[in-house]
Write an enzyme that holds these catalytic residues in place. Structure first.
Site, PDB file in Angstrom:
ATOM      1  N   ILE A 150      30.228  55.304  35.893  1.00 52.19           N
ATOM      2  CA  ILE A 150      31.783  55.835  36.218  1.00 52.19           C
ATOM      3  C   ILE A 150      31.993  56.991  35.452  1.00 52.19           C
ATOM      4  O   ILE A 150      32.621  56.858  36.508  1.00 52.19           O
ATOM      5  CB  ILE A 150      32.180  54.090  37.018  1.00 52.19           C
ATOM      6  CG1 ILE A 150      33.252  54.845  37.386  1.00 52.19           C
ATOM      7  CG2 ILE A 150      32.989  53.826  35.380  1.00 52.19           C
ATOM      8  CD1 ILE A 150      33.996  53.375  38.995  1.00 52.19           C
ATOM      9  N   ASP A 203      35.761  49.061  30.672  1.00 47.01           N
ATOM     10  CA  ASP A 203      36.996  49.431  30.760  1.00 47.01           C
ATOM     11  C   ASP A 203      36.771  50.492  29.267  1.00 47.01           C
ATOM     12  O   ASP A 203      37.849  50.827  28.742  1.00 47.01           O
ATOM     13  CB  ASP A 203      38.050  47.725  30.122  1.00 47.01           C
ATOM     14  CG  ASP A 203      39.814  48.072  29.974  1.00 47.01           C
ATOM     15  OD1 ASP A 203      39.517  49.663  29.671  1.00 47.01           O
ATOM     16  OD2 ASP A 203      40.022  47.093  29.930  1.00 47.01           O
ATOM     17  N   THR A 252      33.297  41.491  38.463  1.00 41.53           N
ATOM     18  CA  THR A 252      31.379  40.888  38.215  1.00 41.53           C
ATOM     19  C   THR A 252      30.749  40.425  37.009  1.00 41.53           C
ATOM     20  O   THR A 252      30.120  40.770  37.334  1.00 41.53           O
ATOM     21  CB  THR A 252      31.007  41.695  39.222  1.00 41.53           C
ATOM     22  OG1 THR A 252      30.709  42.626  39.567  1.00 41.53           O
ATOM     23  CG2 THR A 252      31.583  42.167  40.990  1.00 41.53           C
ATOM     24  N   TYR A 303      34.734  39.017  33.876  1.00 40.10           N
ATOM     25  CA  TYR A 303      35.212  37.877  34.663  1.00 40.10           C
ATOM     26  C   TYR A 303      34.502  36.575  35.631  1.00 40.10           C
ATOM     27  O   TYR A 303      35.069  35.394  35.816  1.00 40.10           O
ATOM     28  CB  TYR A 303      36.025  39.207  35.503  1.00 40.10           C
ATOM     29  CG  TYR A 303      37.859  39.398  34.329  1.00 40.10           C
ATOM     30  CD1 TYR A 303      37.260  38.994  33.422  1.00 40.10           C
ATOM     31  CD2 TYR A 303      38.819  39.535  35.312  1.00 40.10           C
ATOM     32  CE1 TYR A 303      38.776  39.280  32.185  1.00 40.10           C
ATOM     33  CE2 TYR A 303      39.617  40.034  34.019  1.00 40.10           C
ATOM     34  CZ  TYR A 303      39.245  40.146  33.292  1.00 40.10           C
ATOM     35  OH  TYR A 303      41.267  40.358  32.219  1.00 40.10           O
TER      36      TYR A 303
HETATM   37  P1  ADP Z   1      35.673  42.465  34.720  1.00 42.43           P
HETATM   38  O1  ADP Z   1      36.161  41.801  33.542  1.00 42.43           O
HETATM   39  O2  ADP Z   1      36.106  42.230  35.728  1.00 42.43           O
HETATM   40  O3  ADP Z   1      34.220  42.099  34.691  1.00 42.43           O
HETATM   41  P2  ADP Z   1      33.300  44.199  33.552  1.00 42.43           P
HETATM   42  O4  ADP Z   1      33.098  45.865  33.156  1.00 42.43           O
HETATM   43  O5  ADP Z   1      33.170  43.240  32.482  1.00 42.43           O
HETATM   44  O6  ADP Z   1      34.914  43.945  34.144  1.00 42.43           O
HETATM   45  O7  ADP Z   1      32.527  44.222  34.970  1.00 42.43           O
HETATM   46  C1  ADP Z   1      32.439  44.471  35.583  1.00 42.43           C
HETATM   47  C2  ADP Z   1      31.542  44.786  36.508  1.00 42.43           C
HETATM   48  O8  ADP Z   1      31.465  47.076  36.219  1.00 42.43           O
HETATM   49  C3  ADP Z   1      30.330  44.660  35.969  1.00 42.43           C
HETATM   50  O9  ADP Z   1      29.289  44.808  37.574  1.00 42.43           O
HETATM   51  C4  ADP Z   1      29.700  45.709  35.108  1.00 42.43           C
HETATM   52  O10 ADP Z   1      28.007  45.482  35.102  1.00 42.43           O
HETATM   53  C5  ADP Z   1      30.339  46.771  35.574  1.00 42.43           C
HETATM   54  N1  ADP Z   1      30.029  48.062  34.984  1.00 42.43           N
HETATM   55  C6  ADP Z   1      30.296  47.783  33.214  1.00 42.43           C
HETATM   56  N2  ADP Z   1      30.371  49.248  32.869  1.00 42.43           N
HETATM   57  C7  ADP Z   1      29.876  50.406  33.483  1.00 42.43           C
HETATM   58  C8  ADP Z   1      29.498  51.776  33.573  1.00 42.43           C
HETATM   59  N3  ADP Z   1      30.637  52.345  32.527  1.00 42.43           N
HETATM   60  N4  ADP Z   1      29.696  52.425  34.656  1.00 42.43           N
HETATM   61  C9  ADP Z   1      30.096  51.534  35.948  1.00 42.43           C
HETATM   62  N5  ADP Z   1      29.692  50.555  35.704  1.00 42.43           N
HETATM   63  C10 ADP Z   1      29.975  49.675  35.119  1.00 42.43           C
END
Ligand code: ADP
Length: 172
Positions: free
Chosen positions: A12, A35, A119, A122
């Site tokens: 993203i 994040d 997903t 969390y």
């Molecule tokens: P949460 O704590 O809300 O679960 P995470 O960051 O652990 O947040 O994961 C949320 C989603 O983002 C997951 O589906 C993960 O695979 C995805 N994700 C992690 N890094 C990236 C990235 N750089 N770009 C897009 N999606 C990502």
């Protein structure tokens, strides 16, 4: 409506839109997963702005600049931690998407990209989370004609398939 929703597999932080959404934690001071990736790509100025915001409760959202990201803004939202589904998780996740769309509207933004909020660490199950995301995207497009593009970024090919399959069911 369908042509305004795009499913993209990848990172993203590389997406050029008015705002990318960060699945943050309630401190807004950075973390792992998406994040961490967003803070690394945006640079330390993002953390400095986040420090001024005083955190964010679950289900709510706050907007900042995008700094070194191709996106102009970051909308930080705090998804629910999955506890089995009986603690209001679905309503909280829905509220995340609604508040992100509300902030986009209030700031005159016309394109927005979401990760799959909650997903990852969390633990929210992917299919129901994806359904909520697409239902709220559909509702936002129906009420905000200026919204030009909603991108769902799936980090894996498997997640992209879940979005595509759910899209068939949810979006006419
Ligand atoms: P949460 O704590 O809300 O679960 P995470 O960051 O652990 O947040 O994961 C949320 C989603 O983002 C997951 O589906 C993960 O695979 C995805 N994700 C992690 N890094 C990236 C990235 N750089 N770009 C897009 N999606 C990502």
């Amino acid at each position: 409506m369908r042509d305004k929703i795009e499913i993209v597999q990848g990172d993203i932080t590389k997406v050029t839109v008015d705002a990318i959404v960060n699945a943050a934690n309630s401190s807004l001071l950075g973390g792992g997963g998406v994040d961490g990736a967003i803070h690394r790509a945006a640079g330390p100025e993002l953390l400095a702005e986040c420090r001024t915001l005083g955190g964010c409760p679950t289900g709510e959202a706050k907007i900042t600049g995008g700094y070194r990201l191709p996106a102009q803004h970051v909308i930080h939202t705090v998804g629910p931690v999955w506890h089995g589904g009986g603690r209001g998780e679905a309503e909280q996740l829905r509220s995340c998407y609604r508040n992100c769309f509300r902030l986009a509207h209030e700031n005159g933004l016309t394109s927005i990209a979401f990760p799959a909020i909650s997903t990852g660490v969390y633990g929210y199950p992917k299919r129901p989370a994806c359904r909520i995301a697409l239902e709220e995207a559909k509702a936002a497009l129906a009420s905000c004609p200026e919204l030009r593009k909603i991108i769902f970024t799936a980090f894996s090919a498997e997640d992209a398939d879940i979005y595509r399959e759910t899209m068939q069911e949810v979006v006419a």
